[in-house]
Design an enzyme around this catalytic site. Structure first.
Site, PDB file in Angstrom:
ATOM      1  N   ALA A 177      42.749  39.174  44.185  1.00 20.84           N
ATOM      2  CA  ALA A 177      43.019  39.855  42.914  1.00 20.84           C
ATOM      3  C   ALA A 177      42.386  39.109  41.737  1.00 20.84           C
ATOM      4  O   ALA A 177      41.742  39.724  40.877  1.00 20.84           O
ATOM      5  CB  ALA A 177      44.525  40.001  42.704  1.00 20.84           C
ATOM      6  N   GLU A 178      42.561  37.797  41.684  1.00 19.37           N
ATOM      7  CA  GLU A 178      41.998  37.038  40.560  1.00 19.37           C
ATOM      8  C   GLU A 178      40.480  37.037  40.605  1.00 19.37           C
ATOM      9  O   GLU A 178      39.817  37.129  39.568  1.00 19.37           O
ATOM     10  CB  GLU A 178      42.523  35.604  40.523  1.00 19.37           C
ATOM     11  CG  GLU A 178      42.002  34.875  39.301  1.00 19.37           C
ATOM     12  CD  GLU A 178      42.861  33.703  38.859  1.00 19.37           C
ATOM     13  OE1 GLU A 178      42.456  33.071  37.871  1.00 19.37           O
ATOM     14  OE2 GLU A 178      43.904  33.436  39.464  1.00 19.37           O
ATOM     15  N   SER A 179      39.913  36.987  41.794  1.00 20.51           N
ATOM     16  CA  SER A 179      38.451  37.024  41.924  1.00 20.51           C
ATOM     17  C   SER A 179      37.888  38.329  41.385  1.00 20.51           C
ATOM     18  O   SER A 179      36.899  38.337  40.639  1.00 20.51           O
ATOM     19  CB  SER A 179      38.049  36.858  43.392  1.00 20.51           C
ATOM     20  OG  SER A 179      38.472  35.602  43.887  1.00 20.51           O
ATOM     21  N   VAL A 229      46.413  37.044  46.233  1.00 13.64           N
ATOM     22  CA  VAL A 229      46.289  36.694  44.810  1.00 13.64           C
ATOM     23  C   VAL A 229      44.887  36.154  44.519  1.00 13.64           C
ATOM     24  O   VAL A 229      44.304  36.459  43.470  1.00 13.64           O
ATOM     25  CB  VAL A 229      47.393  35.705  44.387  1.00 13.64           C
ATOM     26  CG1 VAL A 229      47.154  35.172  42.976  1.00 13.64           C
ATOM     27  CG2 VAL A 229      48.759  36.377  44.471  1.00 13.64           C
TER      28      VAL A 229
END
Length: 140
Positions: free
Chosen positions: A62-64, A59
């Site tokens: 993904a957020e990065s 996650v």
């Protein structure tokens, strides 16, 4: 949309210094019309106790990538992107090697960007599927 691929990749990789992204060894490797891709090694640094890729590391990757992808649609000198919601479905485990993360734009508004983010292995098999909503704010 017009952007300089090399400039975006350099900016994203430079912003990783002294951050969680550097700790996770995330490297931005490709950008194009409506997408950004990075890679991350899978080793003991990102494992959970059972020796598998940790969902939290997935996650974070993904957020990065999704947050950085919004840089292609804003002026980073005047605006900034903030992740406000993320969801993840982990579909396959991974013990070692490399994962690749590609964020593709679903919606580009003035104040909200919505991204579909796929994390795959070296063979292109889907590891996790995520969705990220970014809020676009004036830079402070």
């Amino acid at each position: 949309m017009s952007f300089d691929k090399d400039k975006i990749l350099q900016l994203c990789n430079d912003w990783c210094k002294n951050t969680l992204m550097e700790t996770l060894e995330i490297e931005y490797i490709d950008a194009g019309e409506g997408f950004l891709t990075a890679k991350m090694p899978v080793n003991s640094r990102v494992h959970q106790p059972m020796g598998l890729l940790h969902g939290g590391a997935t996650v974070a990757l993904a957020e990065s990538v999704g947050s950085a992808a919004s840089l292609m649609y804003i002026n980073p000198e005047k605006q900034e992107s903030r992740g406000i919601e993320i969801s993840a479905n982990h579909l396959k485990s991974k013990r070692e090697g490399t994962v690749f993360c590609t964020a593709k734009i679903i919606h580009q508004g003035r104040s909200i960007h919505l991204w579909e983010i796929k994390i795959t292995d070296e063979e292109g098999k889907l590891i996790s599927l995520c969705k990220l909503t970014n809020m676009i704010l004036p830079r402070r």
